[in-house]
Write a protein that holds these residues in place. Structure first.
Motif, PDB file in Angstrom:
ATOM      1  N   LYS A  47       0.994  -1.300  -0.185  1.00 39.95           N
ATOM      2  CA  LYS A  47      -0.116  -0.209  -0.418  1.00 39.95           C
ATOM      3  C   LYS A  47       0.866   1.232  -0.159  1.00 39.95           C
ATOM      4  O   LYS A  47       1.986   1.411   1.251  1.00 39.95           O
ATOM      5  CB  LYS A  47      -0.468  -0.018   1.585  1.00 39.95           C
ATOM      6  CG  LYS A  47      -1.812  -1.535   0.949  1.00 39.95           C
ATOM      7  CD  LYS A  47      -2.965  -1.462   2.641  1.00 39.95           C
ATOM      8  CE  LYS A  47      -4.002  -2.293   2.296  1.00 39.95           C
ATOM      9  NZ  LYS A  47      -5.195  -2.823   3.612  1.00 39.95           N
ATOM     10  N   TYR A  48       0.189   2.077  -1.200  1.00 35.58           N
ATOM     11  CA  TYR A  48       1.490   3.184  -1.338  1.00 35.58           C
ATOM     12  C   TYR A  48       0.578   4.468  -1.156  1.00 35.58           C
ATOM     13  O   TYR A  48      -0.365   4.733  -1.343  1.00 35.58           O
ATOM     14  CB  TYR A  48       1.814   3.607  -2.584  1.00 35.58           C
ATOM     15  CG  TYR A  48       3.274   2.785  -2.603  1.00 35.58           C
ATOM     16  CD1 TYR A  48       3.351   1.171  -2.946  1.00 35.58           C
ATOM     17  CD2 TYR A  48       4.578   3.564  -2.900  1.00 35.58           C
ATOM     18  CE1 TYR A  48       4.459   0.407  -2.318  1.00 35.58           C
ATOM     19  CE2 TYR A  48       5.559   2.685  -3.115  1.00 35.58           C
ATOM     20  CZ  TYR A  48       5.938   1.162  -2.770  1.00 35.58           C
ATOM     21  OH  TYR A  48       7.017   0.613  -3.113  1.00 35.58           O
ATOM     22  N   CYS A  49       1.245   5.749  -0.562  1.00 45.00           N
ATOM     23  CA  CYS A  49       0.422   6.771  -0.453  1.00 45.00           C
ATOM     24  C   CYS A  49       0.811   7.339  -1.676  1.00 45.00           C
ATOM     25  O   CYS A  49       1.927   8.049  -1.748  1.00 45.00           O
ATOM     26  CB  CYS A  49       0.931   7.335   1.443  1.00 45.00           C
ATOM     27  SG  CYS A  49       0.554   9.653   1.481  1.00 45.00           S
ATOM     28  N   GLU A  50      -0.882   8.308  -2.280  1.00 46.91           N
ATOM     29  CA  GLU A  50       0.113   9.092  -3.378  1.00 46.91           C
ATOM     30  C   GLU A  50       0.833   9.988  -2.893  1.00 46.91           C
ATOM     31  O   GLU A  50       1.519  10.558  -3.967  1.00 46.91           O
ATOM     32  CB  GLU A  50      -1.482   9.170  -3.783  1.00 46.91           C
ATOM     33  CG  GLU A  50      -2.023   7.999  -4.712  1.00 46.91           C
ATOM     34  CD  GLU A  50      -3.883   8.355  -4.952  1.00 46.91           C
ATOM     35  OE1 GLU A  50      -3.958   9.655  -4.810  1.00 46.91           O
ATOM     36  OE2 GLU A  50      -3.745   7.611  -6.071  1.00 46.91           O
ATOM     37  N   ALA A  51       0.686  10.802  -1.976  1.00 48.51           N
ATOM     38  CA  ALA A  51       1.098  11.923  -1.256  1.00 48.51           C
ATOM     39  C   ALA A  51       2.174  11.935  -1.519  1.00 48.51           C
ATOM     40  O   ALA A  51       3.370  13.458  -1.820  1.00 48.51           O
ATOM     41  CB  ALA A  51       0.429  12.325  -0.249  1.00 48.51           C
ATOM     42  N   GLU A  52       2.664  10.881  -0.425  1.00 47.52           N
ATOM     43  CA  GLU A  52       4.537  11.186  -0.661  1.00 47.52           C
ATOM     44  C   GLU A  52       4.895  10.209  -1.325  1.00 47.52           C
ATOM     45  O   GLU A  52       6.452  10.030  -0.962  1.00 47.52           O
ATOM     46  CB  GLU A  52       4.254  10.514   0.984  1.00 47.52           C
ATOM     47  CG  GLU A  52       4.162  11.649   1.512  1.00 47.52           C
ATOM     48  CD  GLU A  52       4.055  11.112   3.144  1.00 47.52           C
ATOM     49  OE1 GLU A  52       4.460  10.453   3.978  1.00 47.52           O
ATOM     50  OE2 GLU A  52       3.363  11.913   4.282  1.00 47.52           O
ATOM     51  N   ASP A  53       4.048   9.286  -2.104  1.00 46.36           N
ATOM     52  CA  ASP A  53       5.029   8.133  -3.141  1.00 46.36           C
ATOM     53  C   ASP A  53       6.062   7.335  -2.129  1.00 46.36           C
ATOM     54  O   ASP A  53       7.077   6.912  -1.922  1.00 46.36           O
ATOM     55  CB  ASP A  53       5.717   8.981  -4.400  1.00 46.36           C
ATOM     56  CG  ASP A  53       5.771   7.877  -5.227  1.00 46.36           C
ATOM     57  OD1 ASP A  53       5.213   6.421  -5.148  1.00 46.36           O
ATOM     58  OD2 ASP A  53       7.308   8.200  -6.193  1.00 46.36           O
ATOM     59  N   ARG A  54       5.667   6.603  -1.638  1.00 47.40           N
ATOM     60  CA  ARG A  54       5.615   5.562  -0.381  1.00 47.40           C
ATOM     61  C   ARG A  54       4.537   4.771   0.643  1.00 47.40           C
ATOM     62  O   ARG A  54       4.042   4.689   0.328  1.00 47.40           O
ATOM     63  CB  ARG A  54       6.621   6.329   0.253  1.00 47.40           C
ATOM     64  CG  ARG A  54       5.986   7.145   1.956  1.00 47.40           C
ATOM     65  CD  ARG A  54       6.806   7.551   3.027  1.00 47.40           C
ATOM     66  NE  ARG A  54       5.529   8.120   3.643  1.00 47.40           N
ATOM     67  CZ  ARG A  54       5.916   7.563   5.339  1.00 47.40           C
ATOM     68  NH1 ARG A  54       5.517   6.128   5.260  1.00 47.40           N
ATOM     69  NH2 ARG A  54       4.784   8.051   6.170  1.00 47.40           N
ATOM     70  N   GLU A  55       5.665   3.509   0.335  1.00 50.13           N
ATOM     71  CA  GLU A  55       4.386   2.665   1.321  1.00 50.13           C
ATOM     72  C   GLU A  55       4.558   2.642   2.617  1.00 50.13           C
ATOM     73  O   GLU A  55       5.016   3.925   3.193  1.00 50.13           O
ATOM     74  CB  GLU A  55       5.397   1.420   1.179  1.00 50.13           C
ATOM     75  CG  GLU A  55       4.923   0.184   0.963  1.00 50.13           C
ATOM     76  CD  GLU A  55       5.101  -1.249   1.623  1.00 50.13           C
ATOM     77  OE1 GLU A  55       4.927  -2.243   2.113  1.00 50.13           O
ATOM     78  OE2 GLU A  55       6.763  -1.040   1.097  1.00 50.13           O
ATOM     79  N   SER A  57       2.341   2.028   6.678  1.00 50.04           N
ATOM     80  CA  SER A  57       2.233   0.262   7.177  1.00 50.04           C
ATOM     81  C   SER A  57       0.422   0.850   7.690  1.00 50.04           C
ATOM     82  O   SER A  57       0.117   1.464   7.435  1.00 50.04           O
ATOM     83  CB  SER A  57       3.019   0.662   8.606  1.00 50.04           C
ATOM     84  OG  SER A  57       2.375   1.753   9.367  1.00 50.04           O
ATOM     85  N   ALA A  58       0.223  -0.552   8.267  1.00 51.83           N
ATOM     86  CA  ALA A  58      -1.535  -0.331   8.313  1.00 51.83           C
ATOM     87  C   ALA A  58      -0.888   0.094   9.703  1.00 51.83           C
ATOM     88  O   ALA A  58      -3.015   1.190   9.408  1.00 51.83           O
ATOM     89  CB  ALA A  58      -1.768  -2.264   9.251  1.00 51.83           C
ATOM     90  N   GLY A  59       0.009   0.727  10.456  1.00 49.44           N
ATOM     91  CA  GLY A  59      -1.089   1.670  11.744  1.00 49.44           C
ATOM     92  C   GLY A  59      -1.069   2.932  11.280  1.00 49.44           C
ATOM     93  O   GLY A  59      -1.483   3.785  11.289  1.00 49.44           O
ATOM     94  N   GLU A  60      -0.444   3.263   9.586  1.00 49.39           N
ATOM     95  CA  GLU A  60      -0.765   4.320   9.030  1.00 49.39           C
ATOM     96  C   GLU A  60      -1.820   5.020   8.537  1.00 49.39           C
ATOM     97  O   GLU A  60      -1.850   5.697   7.777  1.00 49.39           O
ATOM     98  CB  GLU A  60       0.278   5.002   8.461  1.00 49.39           C
ATOM     99  CG  GLU A  60       2.062   5.307   8.969  1.00 49.39           C
ATOM    100  CD  GLU A  60       3.028   5.571   8.053  1.00 49.39           C
ATOM    101  OE1 GLU A  60       2.958   6.674   7.929  1.00 49.39           O
ATOM    102  OE2 GLU A  60       3.485   4.301   7.435  1.00 49.39           O
ATOM    103  N   ILE A  61      -2.724   3.542   8.264  1.00 42.01           N
ATOM    104  CA  ILE A  61      -3.888   4.223   7.897  1.00 42.01           C
ATOM    105  C   ILE A  61      -4.872   4.716   8.004  1.00 42.01           C
ATOM    106  O   ILE A  61      -4.998   3.813   9.287  1.00 42.01           O
ATOM    107  CB  ILE A  61      -3.624   2.187   6.704  1.00 42.01           C
ATOM    108  CG1 ILE A  61      -2.910   2.799   5.204  1.00 42.01           C
ATOM    109  CG2 ILE A  61      -5.443   2.526   5.341  1.00 42.01           C
ATOM    110  CD1 ILE A  61      -2.433   0.888   5.340  1.00 42.01           C
ATOM    111  N   GLY A  62      -5.507   4.946   7.749  1.00 35.79           N
ATOM    112  CA  GLY A  62      -7.122   5.818   8.510  1.00 35.79           C
ATOM    113  C   GLY A  62      -8.365   5.703   7.489  1.00 35.79           C
ATOM    114  O   GLY A  62      -8.030   4.922   6.016  1.00 35.79           O
TER     115      GLY A  62
END
Length: 205
Positions: A47-55, A57-62
């Motif tokens: 799972k990647y963040c589009e804004a930061e272009d990085r993978e 972790s589950a703890g960062e996903i809301g």
């Protein structure tokens, strides 16, 4: 039996029946893993963040709710838990209707057994189950679960109460445009079709 997924109470009029809700079915389908055909290495989904272009972790996903195009508002589990849903811990029966009046297309496919919770619940549980069996009606109820209010159908199976999750009216598409308005069918053709139905495989006289 599997572990309870929800605890609450069936409520109708002055009657309250503590119950536990648990899955009524289990998945027995064969599962496959995705593999790289060259060397059979497992293929993983990252799972990647589009804004930061990085993978991430589950703890960062809301959770985020889209209020307009490209505009999201963060929603936390705590906020969802605090939503003022009247059926937060209750299965509130709103109507008793003939089973035939429920369109099968509204059944979502999710089914759950309801087990009485504690000795105090045994008698009222059995009472409503036998009343539904004798009356051949089903109950339509509301249940709040996972932050949203759901519509469920309550019926009896082998003496136990079963809850089937229903689609709301606005979740069912209108099929009227699929029906042909030009086909000409005669009464004799319908009679022939009925004979096929009545004499077909598995037909019960």
């Amino acid at each position: 039996m599997p572990r309870p997924l929800w605890n609450g109470a069936i409520s109708f009029g002055p009657v309250t029946i503590p119950v536990k809700l648990m899955g009524a079915t289990e998945d027995r389908s064969v599962r496959f893993h995705q593999v790289h055909t060259e060397d059979l290495g497992r293929v993983r989904v990252r799972k990647y963040c589009e804004a930061e272009d990085r993978e991430v972790s589950a703890g960062e996903i809301g959770k985020g709710f889209e209020v307009s195009k490209d505009t999201l508002v963060a929603v936390t589990d705590e906020e969802l838990e605090k939503m003022p849903l009247p059926t937060a811990k209750a299965i509130e029966i709103v109507a008793f209707v003939p089973a035939a009046s429920i369109d099968p297309v509204r059944l979502s496919g999710d089914s759950y057994f309801l087990q009485y919770d504690g000795q105090v619940a045994v008698e009222p549980y059995v009472l409503i189950a036998r009343a539904l069996t004798r009356n051949t009606k089903v109950a339509v109820a509301k249940l709040a679960w996972h932050g949203r209010e759901r519509l469920v159908l309550l019926r009896v199976r082998d003496g136990a109460l079963v809850a089937h999750v229903l689609k709301w009216d606005d979740e069912v598409r209108d099929p009227s445009e699929l029906a042909s308005k030009d086909a000409k069918v005669t009464d004799s053709e319908i009679d022939e079709a009925l004979l096929l139905v009545e004499s077909g495989p598995g037909s019960v006289k």
